[in-house]
Design a protein around this motif. Structure first.
Motif, PDB file in Angstrom:
ATOM      1  N   LYS A  61       0.832  -1.198   0.000  1.00 48.44           N
ATOM      2  CA  LYS A  61       0.000   0.000   0.000  1.00 48.44           C
ATOM      3  C   LYS A  61       0.871   1.253   0.000  1.00 48.44           C
ATOM      4  O   LYS A  61       1.952   1.282   0.593  1.00 48.44           O
ATOM      5  CB  LYS A  61      -0.921   0.005   1.218  1.00 48.44           C
ATOM      6  N   ALA A  62       0.377   2.283  -0.661  1.00 50.93           N
ATOM      7  CA  ALA A  62       1.127   3.542  -0.748  1.00 50.93           C
ATOM      8  C   ALA A  62       1.228   4.173   0.630  1.00 50.93           C
ATOM      9  O   ALA A  62       0.226   4.271   1.361  1.00 50.93           O
ATOM     10  CB  ALA A  62       0.434   4.484  -1.718  1.00 50.93           C
ATOM     11  N   ARG A  63       2.430   4.593   0.980  1.00 45.42           N
ATOM     12  CA  ARG A  63       2.626   5.273   2.258  1.00 45.42           C
ATOM     13  C   ARG A  63       3.829   6.201   2.251  1.00 45.42           C
ATOM     14  O   ARG A  63       4.070   6.904   3.217  1.00 45.42           O
ATOM     15  CB  ARG A  63       2.757   4.258   3.393  1.00 45.42           C
ATOM     16  N   GLN A  64       4.600   6.214   1.158  1.00 48.72           N
ATOM     17  CA  GLN A  64       5.798   7.040   1.103  1.00 48.72           C
ATOM     18  C   GLN A  64       5.760   7.909  -0.143  1.00 48.72           C
ATOM     19  O   GLN A  64       5.032   7.627  -1.099  1.00 48.72           O
ATOM     20  CB  GLN A  64       7.058   6.168   1.092  1.00 48.72           C
ATOM     21  N   VAL A  65       6.558   8.965  -0.114  1.00 51.54           N
ATOM     22  CA  VAL A  65       6.673   9.848  -1.272  1.00 51.54           C
ATOM     23  C   VAL A  65       7.199   9.062  -2.462  1.00 51.54           C
ATOM     24  O   VAL A  65       8.176   8.318  -2.355  1.00 51.54           O
ATOM     25  CB  VAL A  65       7.612  11.035  -0.956  1.00 51.54           C
ATOM     26  N   GLY A  66       6.527   9.198  -3.596  1.00 44.49           N
ATOM     27  CA  GLY A  66       6.907   8.465  -4.790  1.00 44.49           C
ATOM     28  C   GLY A  66       6.074   7.234  -5.037  1.00 44.49           C
ATOM     29  O   GLY A  66       6.079   6.701  -6.155  1.00 44.49           O
ATOM     30  N   ASP A  67       5.336   6.742  -4.014  1.00 43.01           N
ATOM     31  CA  ASP A  67       4.467   5.590  -4.217  1.00 43.01           C
ATOM     32  C   ASP A  67       3.260   5.992  -5.061  1.00 43.01           C
ATOM     33  O   ASP A  67       2.843   7.154  -5.075  1.00 43.01           O
ATOM     34  CB  ASP A  67       3.983   5.036  -2.870  1.00 43.01           C
ATOM     35  N   ILE A  68       2.686   5.019  -5.763  1.00 38.71           N
ATOM     36  CA  ILE A  68       1.520   5.286  -6.587  1.00 38.71           C
ATOM     37  C   ILE A  68       0.281   4.711  -5.913  1.00 38.71           C
ATOM     38  O   ILE A  68       0.357   3.752  -5.138  1.00 38.71           O
ATOM     39  CB  ILE A  68       1.677   4.727  -8.020  1.00 38.71           C
ATOM     40  N   LEU A  69      -0.863   5.305  -6.220  1.00 36.19           N
ATOM     41  CA  LEU A  69      -2.137   4.927  -5.625  1.00 36.19           C
ATOM     42  C   LEU A  69      -3.221   5.063  -6.682  1.00 36.19           C
ATOM     43  O   LEU A  69      -3.277   6.072  -7.395  1.00 36.19           O
ATOM     44  CB  LEU A  69      -2.444   5.825  -4.424  1.00 36.19           C
ATOM     45  N   THR A  70      -4.074   4.060  -6.789  1.00 40.35           N
ATOM     46  CA  THR A  70      -5.172   4.092  -7.753  1.00 40.35           C
ATOM     47  C   THR A  70      -6.428   4.626  -7.071  1.00 40.35           C
ATOM     48  O   THR A  70      -6.844   4.101  -6.035  1.00 40.35           O
ATOM     49  CB  THR A  70      -5.450   2.697  -8.330  1.00 40.35           C
ATOM     50  N   VAL A  71      -7.024   5.659  -7.668  1.00 43.64           N
ATOM     51  CA  VAL A  71      -8.231   6.282  -7.135  1.00 43.64           C
ATOM     52  C   VAL A  71      -9.401   5.870  -8.020  1.00 43.64           C
ATOM     53  O   VAL A  71      -9.386   6.085  -9.237  1.00 43.64           O
ATOM     54  CB  VAL A  71      -8.097   7.814  -7.101  1.00 43.64           C
ATOM     55  N   SER A  72     -10.410   5.270  -7.416  1.00 45.16           N
ATOM     56  CA  SER A  72     -11.631   4.902  -8.129  1.00 45.16           C
ATOM     57  C   SER A  72     -12.601   6.071  -8.098  1.00 45.16           C
ATOM     58  O   SER A  72     -13.026   6.497  -7.020  1.00 45.16           O
ATOM     59  CB  SER A  72     -12.276   3.664  -7.495  1.00 45.16           C
ATOM     60  N   LEU A  73     -12.922   6.595  -9.274  1.00 42.44           N
ATOM     61  CA  LEU A  73     -13.802   7.758  -9.364  1.00 42.44           C
ATOM     62  C   LEU A  73     -15.255   7.304  -9.289  1.00 42.44           C
ATOM     63  O   LEU A  73     -15.724   6.543 -10.140  1.00 42.44           O
ATOM     64  CB  LEU A  73     -13.546   8.514 -10.672  1.00 42.44           C
ATOM     65  N   SER A  74     -15.943   7.766  -8.279  1.00 40.99           N
ATOM     66  CA  SER A  74     -17.359   7.422  -8.101  1.00 40.99           C
ATOM     67  C   SER A  74     -18.101   8.646  -7.585  1.00 40.99           C
ATOM     68  O   SER A  74     -18.691   8.624  -6.514  1.00 40.99           O
ATOM     69  CB  SER A  74     -17.518   6.242  -7.135  1.00 40.99           C
ATOM     70  N   GLU A  75     -18.020   9.722  -8.357  1.00 40.24           N
ATOM     71  CA  GLU A  75     -18.631  10.979  -7.964  1.00 40.24           C
ATOM     72  C   GLU A  75     -20.040  11.086  -8.533  1.00 40.24           C
ATOM     73  O   GLU A  75     -20.284  10.779  -9.701  1.00 40.24           O
ATOM     74  CB  GLU A  75     -17.784  12.163  -8.457  1.00 40.24           C
ATOM     75  N   SER A  76     -20.965  11.511  -7.701  1.00 40.67           N
ATOM     76  CA  SER A  76     -22.337  11.714  -8.138  1.00 40.67           C
ATOM     77  C   SER A  76     -22.989  12.722  -7.215  1.00 40.67           C
ATOM     78  O   SER A  76     -23.018  12.533  -5.992  1.00 40.67           O
ATOM     79  CB  SER A  76     -23.117  10.400  -8.115  1.00 40.67           C
ATOM     80  N   THR A  77     -23.475  13.829  -7.778  1.00 44.93           N
ATOM     81  CA  THR A  77     -24.145  14.860  -7.002  1.00 44.93           C
ATOM     82  C   THR A  77     -25.424  15.280  -7.711  1.00 44.93           C
ATOM     83  O   THR A  77     -25.536  15.184  -8.930  1.00 44.93           O
ATOM     84  CB  THR A  77     -23.246  16.094  -6.806  1.00 44.93           C
ATOM     85  N   SER A  78     -26.375  15.741  -6.930  1.00 46.57           N
ATOM     86  CA  SER A  78     -27.652  16.183  -7.482  1.00 46.57           C
ATOM     87  C   SER A  78     -28.256  17.204  -6.545  1.00 46.57           C
ATOM     88  O   SER A  78     -28.180  17.067  -5.318  1.00 46.57           O
ATOM     89  CB  SER A  78     -28.607  14.995  -7.659  1.00 46.57           C
TER      90      SER A  78
END
Length: 219
Positions: A61-78
């Motif tokens: 898991k990402a925890r240090q500078v330079g590590d990569i992390l995948t973000v799952s986009l699940s945005e919904s507003t109304s």
């Protein structure tokens, strides 16, 4: 000539309203490459050495500078808003017919009535949604453990480019075992999804139309 001077302020306002087109490889979103970490080996006779927890247990898991992390986009507003108002007012007055020596003088003493009415209605509806994923880089780790991440993804299509840019703060405990995190878990999130090229330009207003549609237009 005087018409040119009259259009000059509109040109300035229109030019000010046009934002520069984004370009790829923005240094702000460039990945941060951290130098290789050399673990210090101590001769204490144990298998586990301090500073080798990630290597020994295989936690990726990402925890240090330079590590990569995948973000799952699940945005919904109304949002929906409705406003209605109605006001009605009426008034009238009548004065009894005056008399002289007991005889009415026959004057019309009724005053004209007054009526006023007002009604208004307003409705507003707005909704948006965004799904997908983007892999970003940790560029700073704060003393409280928060990870500051940012990155961008560019996709070249037939007649232009589409891009996603993201930045925000992530808690390490919100990162799942497969090194992903939901975008709804990001604090101070900045998410941009747009495009460049002919198709994107075709849906934009010209500089004169932008100038007329601003609050600077007096009419």
């Amino acid at each position: 000539m005087r018409y040119l001077f009259a259009l000059f302020p509109l040109v300035l306002v229109g030019c000010a309203a046009v934002e520069p087109a984004p370009v790829s490889d923005d240094p702000y979103y460039a990945p941060v490459i951290q130098p290789s970490i050399q673990y210090t080996q101590t001769s204490d006779g144990g298998i586990y050495q301090a500073g080798m927890g990630d290597v020994f247990f295989g936690d990726k898991k990402a925890r240090q500078v330079g590590d990569i992390l995948t973000v799952s986009l699940s945005e919904s507003t109304s949002s929906t808003k409705t406003n209605a108002a109605s006001v009605s007012k009426s008034s009238s007055a009548t004065i009894q017919n005056p008399t002289i020596l007991g005889l009415p003088i026959g004057l019309d003493t009724s005053l004209p009535g007054m009526n006023s009415d007002f009604s208004g209605n307003a409705n507003a509806n707005q909704s948006n949604s965004l799904s997908g994923s983007i892999t970003v880089t940790v560029y700073e780790v704060y003393p409280n453990g928060l990870l500051a991440v940012r990155g961008e993804k560019w996709i070249t299509l037939n007649r232009g480019q589409e891009y996603i840019r993201l930045s925000g703060l992530v808690r390490e405990e919100d990162i799942s075992s497969d090194n992903t995190v939901e975008s709804t878990r990001l604090a101070d999130a900045r998410i941009a999804y747009s495009g460049t090229g002919e198709l994107a330009s075709g849906s934009e207003q010209g500089w004169l139309t932008r100038a007329i549609n601003t609050s600077w237009w007096p009419f």
